[in-house]
Scaffold this motif. Sequence first.
Motif, PDB file in Angstrom:
ATOM      1  N   THR A 145     -15.105 -35.873 -23.532  1.00  0.00           N
ATOM      2  CA  THR A 145     -13.950 -35.877 -22.628  1.00  0.00           C
ATOM      3  C   THR A 145     -14.392 -35.548 -21.201  1.00  0.00           C
ATOM      4  OG1 THR A 145     -12.462 -35.242 -24.422  1.00  0.00           O
ATOM      5  CG2 THR A 145     -11.690 -34.820 -22.181  1.00  0.00           C
ATOM      6  N   ILE A 146     -15.214 -34.522 -21.064  1.00  0.00           N
ATOM      7  CA  ILE A 146     -15.704 -34.117 -19.742  1.00  0.00           C
ATOM      8  C   ILE A 146     -16.551 -35.232 -19.124  1.00  0.00           C
ATOM      9  CG2 ILE A 146     -17.220 -32.491 -18.532  1.00  0.00           C
ATOM     10  CD1 ILE A 146     -16.190 -30.350 -20.602  1.00  0.00           C
ATOM     11  N   ASP A 147     -17.431 -35.829 -19.925  1.00  0.00           N
ATOM     12  CA  ASP A 147     -18.272 -36.916 -19.414  1.00  0.00           C
ATOM     13  C   ASP A 147     -17.435 -38.114 -18.972  1.00  0.00           C
ATOM     14  OD1 ASP A 147     -20.580 -35.451 -19.744  1.00  0.00           O
ATOM     15  OD2 ASP A 147     -21.187 -36.455 -21.600  1.00  0.00           O
ATOM     16  N   ARG A 148     -16.396 -38.403 -19.724  1.00  0.00           N
ATOM     17  CA  ARG A 148     -15.528 -39.535 -19.364  1.00  0.00           C
ATOM     18  C   ARG A 148     -14.801 -39.245 -18.042  1.00  0.00           C
ATOM     19  NH1 ARG A 148     -10.476 -41.814 -22.823  1.00  0.00           N
ATOM     20  NH2 ARG A 148      -9.944 -43.509 -21.399  1.00  0.00           N
ATOM     21  N   ALA A 149     -14.307 -38.019 -17.910  1.00  0.00           N
ATOM     22  CA  ALA A 149     -13.616 -37.639 -16.669  1.00  0.00           C
ATOM     23  C   ALA A 149     -14.593 -37.657 -15.486  1.00  0.00           C
ATOM     24  CB  ALA A 149     -12.973 -36.260 -16.819  1.00  0.00           C
ATOM     25  N   LYS A 150     -15.808 -37.173 -15.700  1.00  0.00           N
ATOM     26  CA  LYS A 150     -16.815 -37.227 -14.631  1.00  0.00           C
ATOM     27  C   LYS A 150     -17.068 -38.679 -14.214  1.00  0.00           C
ATOM     28  CE  LYS A 150     -20.343 -35.121 -16.385  1.00  0.00           C
ATOM     29  NZ  LYS A 150     -21.581 -34.408 -16.726  1.00  0.00           N
ATOM     30  N   GLY A 151     -17.196 -39.545 -15.201  1.00  0.00           N
ATOM     31  CA  GLY A 151     -17.424 -40.965 -14.906  1.00  0.00           C
ATOM     32  C   GLY A 151     -16.294 -41.567 -14.093  1.00  0.00           C
ATOM     33  N   MET A 173     -10.986 -23.886 -12.374  1.00  0.00           N
ATOM     34  CA  MET A 173     -10.908 -22.490 -11.905  1.00  0.00           C
ATOM     35  C   MET A 173      -9.642 -22.275 -11.078  1.00  0.00           C
ATOM     36  SD  MET A 173     -14.886 -21.311 -11.233  1.00  0.00           S
ATOM     37  CE  MET A 173     -14.887 -21.828  -9.571  1.00  0.00           C
ATOM     38  N   ASP A 174      -9.306 -23.220 -10.212  1.00  0.00           N
ATOM     39  CA  ASP A 174      -8.104 -23.093  -9.377  1.00  0.00           C
ATOM     40  C   ASP A 174      -6.833 -23.045 -10.219  1.00  0.00           C
ATOM     41  OD1 ASP A 174      -9.715 -23.121  -7.148  1.00  0.00           O
ATOM     42  OD2 ASP A 174      -9.260 -25.208  -6.577  1.00  0.00           O
ATOM     43  N   GLN A 175      -6.828 -23.794 -11.327  1.00  0.00           N
ATOM     44  CA  GLN A 175      -5.642 -23.869 -12.182  1.00  0.00           C
ATOM     45  C   GLN A 175      -5.661 -22.840 -13.311  1.00  0.00           C
ATOM     46  OE1 GLN A 175      -5.100 -27.924 -13.551  1.00  0.00           O
ATOM     47  NE2 GLN A 175      -5.738 -28.726 -11.560  1.00  0.00           N
ATOM     48  N   GLY A 176      -6.771 -22.138 -13.457  1.00  0.00           N
ATOM     49  CA  GLY A 176      -6.879 -21.152 -14.544  1.00  0.00           C
ATOM     50  C   GLY A 176      -6.867 -21.819 -15.914  1.00  0.00           C
ATOM     51  N   ARG A 177      -7.473 -23.000 -15.979  1.00  0.00           N
ATOM     52  CA  ARG A 177      -7.510 -23.757 -17.239  1.00  0.00           C
ATOM     53  C   ARG A 177      -8.953 -24.008 -17.630  1.00  0.00           C
ATOM     54  NH1 ARG A 177      -3.873 -28.867 -16.002  1.00  0.00           N
ATOM     55  NH2 ARG A 177      -4.232 -29.282 -18.195  1.00  0.00           N
ATOM     56  N   LYS A 178      -9.119 -24.439 -18.868  1.00  0.00           N
ATOM     57  CA  LYS A 178     -10.457 -24.805 -19.337  1.00  0.00           C
ATOM     58  C   LYS A 178     -10.854 -26.140 -18.728  1.00  0.00           C
ATOM     59  CE  LYS A 178     -10.280 -22.526 -23.817  1.00  0.00           C
ATOM     60  NZ  LYS A 178     -10.385 -22.693 -25.265  1.00  0.00           N
ATOM     61  N   LEU A 179     -12.155 -26.298 -18.557  1.00  0.00           N
ATOM     62  CA  LEU A 179     -12.697 -27.530 -17.981  1.00  0.00           C
ATOM     63  C   LEU A 179     -12.257 -28.753 -18.795  1.00  0.00           C
ATOM     64  CD1 LEU A 179     -14.622 -28.639 -15.776  1.00  0.00           C
ATOM     65  CD2 LEU A 179     -16.467 -28.377 -17.431  1.00  0.00           C
ATOM     66  N   VAL A 180     -12.289 -28.646 -20.094  1.00  0.00           N
ATOM     67  CA  VAL A 180     -11.921 -29.777 -20.949  1.00  0.00           C
ATOM     68  C   VAL A 180     -10.437 -30.122 -20.811  1.00  0.00           C
ATOM     69  CG1 VAL A 180     -11.436 -28.453 -23.065  1.00  0.00           C
ATOM     70  CG2 VAL A 180     -12.258 -30.809 -23.233  1.00  0.00           C
ATOM     71  N   GLU A 181      -9.603 -29.112 -20.545  1.00  0.00           N
ATOM     72  CA  GLU A 181      -8.172 -29.375 -20.353  1.00  0.00           C
ATOM     73  C   GLU A 181      -7.931 -30.168 -19.073  1.00  0.00           C
ATOM     74  OE1 GLU A 181      -6.350 -25.517 -20.362  1.00  0.00           O
ATOM     75  OE2 GLU A 181      -6.647 -25.231 -22.515  1.00  0.00           O
ATOM     76  N   VAL A 182      -8.634 -29.782 -18.013  1.00  0.00           N
ATOM     77  CA  VAL A 182      -8.512 -30.508 -16.741  1.00  0.00           C
ATOM     78  C   VAL A 182      -9.043 -31.935 -16.906  1.00  0.00           C
ATOM     79  CG1 VAL A 182      -9.313 -30.592 -14.342  1.00  0.00           C
ATOM     80  CG2 VAL A 182      -8.574 -28.420 -15.339  1.00  0.00           C
ATOM     81  N   ALA A 183     -10.166 -32.073 -17.588  1.00  0.00           N
ATOM     82  CA  ALA A 183     -10.732 -33.404 -17.822  1.00  0.00           C
ATOM     83  C   ALA A 183      -9.763 -34.262 -18.631  1.00  0.00           C
ATOM     84  CB  ALA A 183     -12.073 -33.285 -18.546  1.00  0.00           C
ATOM     85  N   GLY A 184      -9.173 -33.692 -19.647  1.00  0.00           N
ATOM     86  CA  GLY A 184      -8.205 -34.428 -20.468  1.00  0.00           C
ATOM     87  C   GLY A 184      -6.986 -34.843 -19.656  1.00  0.00           C
ATOM     88  N   ALA A 185      -6.505 -33.939 -18.799  1.00  0.00           N
ATOM     89  CA  ALA A 185      -5.347 -34.259 -17.953  1.00  0.00           C
ATOM     90  C   ALA A 185      -5.678 -35.395 -16.989  1.00  0.00           C
ATOM     91  CB  ALA A 185      -4.892 -33.012 -17.200  1.00  0.00           C
ATOM     92  N   LEU A 186      -6.890 -35.363 -16.430  1.00  0.00           N
ATOM     93  CA  LEU A 186      -7.319 -36.427 -15.510  1.00  0.00           C
ATOM     94  C   LEU A 186      -7.353 -37.776 -16.234  1.00  0.00           C
ATOM     95  CD1 LEU A 186      -8.478 -37.334 -12.754  1.00  0.00           C
ATOM     96  CD2 LEU A 186     -10.757 -36.815 -13.686  1.00  0.00           C
ATOM     97  N   ILE A 187      -7.901 -37.789 -17.446  1.00  0.00           N
ATOM     98  CA  ILE A 187      -7.987 -39.034 -18.225  1.00  0.00           C
ATOM     99  C   ILE A 187      -6.584 -39.545 -18.544  1.00  0.00           C
ATOM    100  CG2 ILE A 187      -8.662 -39.993 -20.468  1.00  0.00           C
ATOM    101  CD1 ILE A 187     -11.107 -38.020 -20.320  1.00  0.00           C
ATOM    102  N   MET A 188      -5.698 -38.638 -18.940  1.00  0.00           N
ATOM    103  CA  MET A 188      -4.333 -39.048 -19.282  1.00  0.00           C
ATOM    104  C   MET A 188      -3.609 -39.615 -18.050  1.00  0.00           C
ATOM    105  SD  MET A 188      -1.152 -36.909 -20.936  1.00  0.00           S
ATOM    106  CE  MET A 188      -2.192 -36.213 -22.191  1.00  0.00           C
ATOM    107  N   ALA A 189      -3.786 -38.935 -16.916  1.00  0.00           N
ATOM    108  CA  ALA A 189      -3.138 -39.414 -15.682  1.00  0.00           C
ATOM    109  C   ALA A 189      -3.657 -40.800 -15.313  1.00  0.00           C
ATOM    110  CB  ALA A 189      -3.379 -38.418 -14.544  1.00  0.00           C
ATOM    111  N   ALA A 190      -4.960 -40.983 -15.437  1.00  0.00           N
ATOM    112  CA  ALA A 190      -5.546 -42.289 -15.097  1.00  0.00           C
ATOM    113  C   ALA A 190      -5.024 -43.379 -16.021  1.00  0.00           C
ATOM    114  CB  ALA A 190      -7.078 -42.195 -15.183  1.00  0.00           C
ATOM    115  N   GLU A 191      -4.849 -43.051 -17.305  1.00  0.00           N
ATOM    116  CA  GLU A 191      -4.336 -44.054 -18.248  1.00  0.00           C
ATOM    117  C   GLU A 191      -2.883 -44.387 -17.959  1.00  0.00           C
ATOM    118  OE1 GLU A 191      -5.269 -42.358 -22.079  1.00  0.00           O
ATOM    119  OE2 GLU A 191      -7.348 -43.037 -21.995  1.00  0.00           O
TER     120      GLU A 191
END
Length: 194
Positions: A145-151, A173-191
């Motif tokens: 998930t993190i790698d996909r979001a980085k890509g 860190m700014d949102q107080g969330r886990k890195l994987v949660e932010v990555a997942g949110a980014l992927i979902m938003a992009a989709e």
Amino acid sequence: MAKSLRIVVVEKDRERALMIVDGLRDAGDYEVTVIGDEAGLARKLAPLAPDVVLIGLENPSRDVLEELTLASAPTERPVAMFVDRSEDNVMRAAIEAGVSAYVVDGLTRERLRPVLLAAIARFHMVARLRSELAATKAALEERKTIDRAKGMLMKAKGIGEDEAYALLRRAAMDQGRKLVEVAGALIMAAELLR
């Protein structure tokens, strides 16, 4: 003081059942319950909530193994099975059904405690391996998930991998969330924006 183990003995033959119960009582402080018929084993075991199940059979059938699978999934409790005779495919099926110790032609009072302890130890070892496997699979999925979001960030912003990771990390860190949660949110938003 440690609580005593609750052991259910499944054995049709009354003499063998008594021998097992006596052997267990000699071996330690156990709460022992005997079930004389394996039919409906799942239904019979549920209210007893045993820590360990000891089963004595002449020759286990497929029906008994199916009952055992229903009654004691491999992740629930250690199961030791003593059989008088066996075939390779039946032994394999018993182990797949969750049997921690499968002993052929070895039901004696003296062997009960060592087999019981071996079944418990093997059960805990397999449970630990299952837990480690689940954690490894989860970590791999997180990494994907993190790698996909980085890509996605690299492509959208024209930046390198380290910069994309730093962006994700800063957002987490700014949102107080886990890195994987932010990555997942980014992927979902992009989709959603496709």
